[in-house]
Design a protein around this motif. Structure first.
Motif, PDB file in Angstrom:
ATOM      1  N   ASP A  67       0.751  -1.174  -0.117  1.00 26.71           N
ATOM      2  CA  ASP A  67       0.084   0.026   0.047  1.00 26.71           C
ATOM      3  C   ASP A  67       0.691   1.125  -0.083  1.00 26.71           C
ATOM      4  O   ASP A  67       0.267   2.250  -0.310  1.00 26.71           O
ATOM      5  N   GLY A  68       2.030   1.000   0.200  1.00 26.96           N
ATOM      6  CA  GLY A  68       2.850   2.439   0.138  1.00 26.96           C
ATOM      7  C   GLY A  68       4.442   1.938   0.164  1.00 26.96           C
ATOM      8  O   GLY A  68       4.646   0.765   0.262  1.00 26.96           O
ATOM      9  N   ARG A  69       5.242   3.066   0.176  1.00 25.36           N
ATOM     10  CA  ARG A  69       6.659   2.850  -0.061  1.00 25.36           C
ATOM     11  C   ARG A  69       7.456   2.142   1.129  1.00 25.36           C
ATOM     12  O   ARG A  69       8.384   1.401   1.021  1.00 25.36           O
ATOM     13  N   GLU A  70       6.959   2.135   2.327  1.00 22.83           N
ATOM     14  CA  GLU A  70       7.260   1.685   3.560  1.00 22.83           C
ATOM     15  C   GLU A  70       7.314  -0.012   3.495  1.00 22.83           C
ATOM     16  O   GLU A  70       8.373  -0.600   3.859  1.00 22.83           O
ATOM     17  N   GLY A  71       6.490  -0.386   2.956  1.00 25.66           N
ATOM     18  CA  GLY A  71       6.428  -1.931   2.584  1.00 25.66           C
ATOM     19  C   GLY A  71       7.621  -2.354   1.590  1.00 25.66           C
ATOM     20  O   GLY A  71       8.007  -3.435   1.914  1.00 25.66           O
ATOM     21  N   VAL A  72       7.393  -1.660   0.683  1.00 26.51           N
ATOM     22  CA  VAL A  72       8.503  -2.046  -0.652  1.00 26.51           C
ATOM     23  C   VAL A  72       9.967  -1.834   0.145  1.00 26.51           C
ATOM     24  O   VAL A  72      10.538  -2.836   0.142  1.00 26.51           O
ATOM     25  N   ALA A  74      10.860  -2.218   3.396  1.00 30.81           N
ATOM     26  CA  ALA A  74      10.905  -3.440   4.348  1.00 30.81           C
ATOM     27  C   ALA A  74      11.313  -4.628   3.506  1.00 30.81           C
ATOM     28  O   ALA A  74      12.123  -5.117   4.097  1.00 30.81           O
ATOM     29  N   ASP A  75      10.381  -4.989   2.643  1.00 33.66           N
ATOM     30  CA  ASP A  75      10.815  -6.164   1.732  1.00 33.66           C
ATOM     31  C   ASP A  75      12.351  -6.013   1.031  1.00 33.66           C
ATOM     32  O   ASP A  75      13.033  -7.020   1.372  1.00 33.66           O
ATOM     33  N   TYR A  76      12.537  -4.882   0.801  1.00 33.20           N
ATOM     34  CA  TYR A  76      14.162  -4.788   0.214  1.00 33.20           C
ATOM     35  C   TYR A  76      15.082  -4.898   1.277  1.00 33.20           C
ATOM     36  O   TYR A  76      15.988  -5.482   0.913  1.00 33.20           O
ATOM     37  N   GLU A  77      14.804  -4.737   2.416  1.00 34.57           N
ATOM     38  CA  GLU A  77      15.838  -4.878   3.568  1.00 34.57           C
ATOM     39  C   GLU A  77      16.062  -6.372   3.881  1.00 34.57           C
ATOM     40  O   GLU A  77      17.288  -6.717   4.134  1.00 34.57           O
ATOM     41  N   THR A  78      14.964  -7.107   3.425  1.00 35.30           N
ATOM     42  CA  THR A  78      15.329  -8.743   3.755  1.00 35.30           C
ATOM     43  C   THR A  78      15.690  -9.277   2.344  1.00 35.30           C
ATOM     44  O   THR A  78      16.263 -10.429   2.355  1.00 35.30           O
ATOM     45  N   LEU A  79      15.504  -8.606   1.300  1.00 36.48           N
ATOM     46  CA  LEU A  79      16.030  -9.091  -0.201  1.00 36.48           C
ATOM     47  C   LEU A  79      17.203  -8.311  -0.671  1.00 36.48           C
ATOM     48  O   LEU A  79      17.553  -8.649  -2.018  1.00 36.48           O
ATOM     49  N   ALA A  80      17.923  -7.335  -0.128  1.00 37.29           N
ATOM     50  CA  ALA A  80      18.891  -6.493  -0.786  1.00 37.29           C
ATOM     51  C   ALA A  80      19.978  -7.290  -1.290  1.00 37.29           C
ATOM     52  O   ALA A  80      20.442  -7.056  -2.443  1.00 37.29           O
ATOM     53  N   ASP A  81      20.398  -8.605  -0.732  1.00 36.64           N
ATOM     54  CA  ASP A  81      21.587  -9.138  -1.300  1.00 36.64           C
ATOM     55  C   ASP A  81      21.144 -10.137  -2.763  1.00 36.64           C
ATOM     56  O   ASP A  81      21.950 -10.604  -3.343  1.00 36.64           O
ATOM     57  N   GLU A  91       8.721   6.221 -13.479  1.00 37.67           N
ATOM     58  CA  GLU A  91       7.853   7.339 -14.190  1.00 37.67           C
ATOM     59  C   GLU A  91       6.832   6.761 -15.006  1.00 37.67           C
ATOM     60  O   GLU A  91       5.737   7.076 -15.074  1.00 37.67           O
ATOM     61  N   SER A  92       7.416   5.872 -15.971  1.00 40.10           N
ATOM     62  CA  SER A  92       6.550   5.327 -17.051  1.00 40.10           C
ATOM     63  C   SER A  92       5.272   4.573 -16.376  1.00 40.10           C
ATOM     64  O   SER A  92       3.993   4.748 -17.160  1.00 40.10           O
ATOM     65  N   TYR A  93       5.189   3.750 -15.256  1.00 40.77           N
ATOM     66  CA  TYR A  93       4.209   3.363 -14.678  1.00 40.77           C
ATOM     67  C   TYR A  93       3.738   3.783 -13.308  1.00 40.77           C
ATOM     68  O   TYR A  93       2.734   3.382 -12.810  1.00 40.77           O
ATOM     69  N   ASP A  94       4.213   4.810 -12.953  1.00 35.43           N
ATOM     70  CA  ASP A  94       3.962   5.505 -11.623  1.00 35.43           C
ATOM     71  C   ASP A  94       3.971   4.649 -10.642  1.00 35.43           C
ATOM     72  O   ASP A  94       2.875   4.687  -9.723  1.00 35.43           O
ATOM     73  N   ILE A  95       5.166   3.884 -10.322  1.00 40.91           N
ATOM     74  CA  ILE A  95       5.162   2.872  -9.299  1.00 40.91           C
ATOM     75  C   ILE A  95       6.528   3.178  -8.497  1.00 40.91           C
ATOM     76  O   ILE A  95       7.825   3.813  -9.246  1.00 40.91           O
ATOM     77  N   TYR A  96       6.543   2.575  -7.454  1.00 39.46           N
ATOM     78  CA  TYR A  96       8.112   2.659  -6.593  1.00 39.46           C
ATOM     79  C   TYR A  96       8.464   1.356  -6.399  1.00 39.46           C
ATOM     80  O   TYR A  96       7.258   0.157  -5.936  1.00 39.46           O
ATOM     81  N   GLN A  97       9.441   0.501  -7.059  1.00 38.34           N
ATOM     82  CA  GLN A  97       9.745  -1.025  -6.834  1.00 38.34           C
ATOM     83  C   GLN A  97      11.074  -1.284  -6.984  1.00 38.34           C
ATOM     84  O   GLN A  97      11.984  -0.296  -7.044  1.00 38.34           O
ATOM     85  N   PHE A  98      11.254  -2.420  -6.826  1.00 42.07           N
ATOM     86  CA  PHE A  98      12.607  -3.104  -7.063  1.00 42.07           C
ATOM     87  C   PHE A  98      12.614  -4.663  -7.791  1.00 42.07           C
ATOM     88  O   PHE A  98      11.327  -4.926  -7.282  1.00 42.07           O
ATOM     89  N   PHE A  99      13.597  -5.260  -8.226  1.00 44.95           N
ATOM     90  CA  PHE A  99      13.310  -6.598  -8.692  1.00 44.95           C
ATOM     91  C   PHE A  99      14.199  -7.359  -7.890  1.00 44.95           C
ATOM     92  O   PHE A  99      15.349  -6.926  -7.439  1.00 44.95           O
TER      93      PHE A  99
END
Length: 114
Positions: A67-72, A74-81, A91-99
């Protein structure tokens, strides 16, 4: 009795235990059902099944929504490696993300719509 979600996406896997552990321990999924050669996990209404089968299926992108950047973040912290970089605005999709990548090479996306 209604199931807790409306559908399940199944994947063939050669590393069921490590794949299930990844989704359970690093993406906070819950094991919903164990079967002789398949495990079904879910997070909220998103269900995934991993079955011991050949050949391994790694195509597609499994996207976990917040629902917000905070959740993204938080998941990044556990998946950073295993992530492709820090979360960023697309900007193209108006999303905040990582893979990121699971133990068998499946693409995992974590995002929120802005």
């Amino acid at each position: 009795m209604a199931e807790p979600f409306d559908g399940i996406t199944f994947f063939r896997t050669a590393a069921r235990e490590s794949v299930v552990a990844f989704y359970r321990d690093r993406l906070d999924c819950t094991v919903w059902r164990e079967q002789p050669d398949c495990t079904i996990v879910h997070r909220d209404g998103y269900a995934l099944g991993f079955c011991a089968r050949a050949p391994v299926e790694t195509e597609g992108c499994l996207t976990f929504l917040h629902d917000g950047r905070e959740g993204v973040d938080a998941d990044y912290e556990t998946l950073a490696d295993v992530a492709d970089g820090e979360p960023r605005y697309n900007e193209s999709y108006d999303i905040y993300q990582f893979f990121a990548e699971d133990p068998e090479g499946r693409t995992v996306e974590v995002q929120t719509f802005e």
